[in-house]
Design an enzyme around this catalytic site. Structure first.
Site, mmCIF file in Angstrom:
data_model
loop_
_atom_site.group_PDB
_atom_site.id
_atom_site.type_symbol
_atom_site.label_atom_id
_atom_site.label_comp_id
_atom_site.label_asym_id
_atom_site.label_seq_id
_atom_site.Cartn_x
_atom_site.Cartn_y
_atom_site.Cartn_z
ATOM 1 N N SER A 12 0.805 -1.223 0.000
ATOM 2 C CA SER A 12 0.000 0.000 0.000
ATOM 3 C C SER A 12 0.840 1.276 0.000
ATOM 4 O O SER A 12 0.391 2.321 -0.479
ATOM 5 C CB SER A 12 -0.932 0.020 1.209
ATOM 6 O OG SER A 12 -0.196 -0.100 2.413
ATOM 7 N N ASP A 182 -0.235 6.255 10.711
ATOM 8 C CA ASP A 182 -0.647 5.196 11.641
ATOM 9 C C ASP A 182 0.504 4.294 12.060
ATOM 10 O O ASP A 182 0.293 3.183 12.533
ATOM 11 C CB ASP A 182 -1.748 4.338 11.008
ATOM 12 C CG ASP A 182 -1.309 3.728 9.674
ATOM 13 O OD1 ASP A 182 -0.132 3.928 9.277
ATOM 14 O OD2 ASP A 182 -2.127 3.064 9.015
ATOM 15 N N HIS A 185 1.638 3.785 7.170
ATOM 16 C CA HIS A 185 1.306 4.499 5.935
ATOM 17 C C HIS A 185 1.809 5.936 5.987
ATOM 18 O O HIS A 185 1.704 6.598 7.008
ATOM 19 C CB HIS A 185 -0.209 4.448 5.704
ATOM 20 C CG HIS A 185 -0.709 3.052 5.515
ATOM 21 N ND1 HIS A 185 -1.264 2.329 6.547
ATOM 22 C CD2 HIS A 185 -0.692 2.242 4.435
ATOM 23 C CE1 HIS A 185 -1.596 1.120 6.102
ATOM 24 N NE2 HIS A 185 -1.251 1.047 4.826
#
Length: 207
Positions: A12, A182, A185
């Site tokens: 991601s 977080d 990310h």
């Protein structure tokens, strides 16, 4: 004609919502790299192809390697993987864990496959961080995976992007700027640090 095609593959952090972006770049470090090379040398013929997929581990890369790397026939392949391999262990997801030995064997197999069949140049990025605390449990567990990436970069004469080292160095300065949203990310600052570290490692090799 594109002179340099660079596939950026990973999780991601690489993905960065690329499927919602009309240009397919996403909003992360891949876009910053694309923009850097456009502005650094407007005549450079460089194509960045973002193949990040959220939640991916090394096992997921293996499943899609033919389609997302081999079929693209890139001149360069930049790989950023390892965070989810550790993060899922921290979440106590016991099923199908990717421990260091398995991570190494799959990663090496993908690099062998790529080198033998495409001759693509390799760029291996160390996984970044898990929590913005140097001695967090996640960062301690991540050490083995970082060492594996370092080892494979040596074995395959690949360019090593020391992303983990760059992030730890930044954290040790006790900066008040957040690198992540977080613990994993990236914020825009984290993406900039990734991009700068990549550029410094690769220098002008691709143009």
């Amino acid at each position: 004609m594109v002179a340099h095609k660079i596939v950026m593959i990973g999780d991601s952090i690489t993905d960065s919502n690329r499927l919602e972006d009309p240009e397919g770049m996403g909003g992360g470090y891949v876009r910053l790299l694309r923009d850097y090379y456009i502005t650094e040398d407007p005549e450079a013929r460089v194509e960045f192809v973002n193949k990040g997929v959220s939640a991916n581990r090394i096992t997921d890369l293996e499943e899609r390697w033919q389609r997302d790397v081999m079929d693209e026939k890139p001149e360069w392949v930049s790989i950023s993987i390892g965070i989810n391999d550790v993060w899922r262990q921290l979440d106590n997801q016991e099923m199908d864990q990717v421990l260091p030995d398995r991570f190494l064997s799959i990663y090496r197999r993908l690099l062998n496959w790529t080198s033998e069949e495409t001759g693509s140049n390799l760029i291996l990025m160390q996984p970044t961080i898990i929590e913005e605390e140097v001695f967090s449990r996640g960062n301690q567990m991540l050490k083995s995976y970082v060492e594996i990436v370092n080892q494979l970069a040596g074995e395959f004469d690949a360019i090593l992007v020391p992303a983990h080292e760059a992030f730890l160095k930044h954290l040790k300065k006790n900066s008040k700027s957040n690198l992540t949203t977080d613990g994993v990310h990236m914020t825009s600052t984290g993406n900039m640090l990734m991009a700068k570290t990549w550029i410094r490692a690769v220098e002008r090799s691709i143009i």
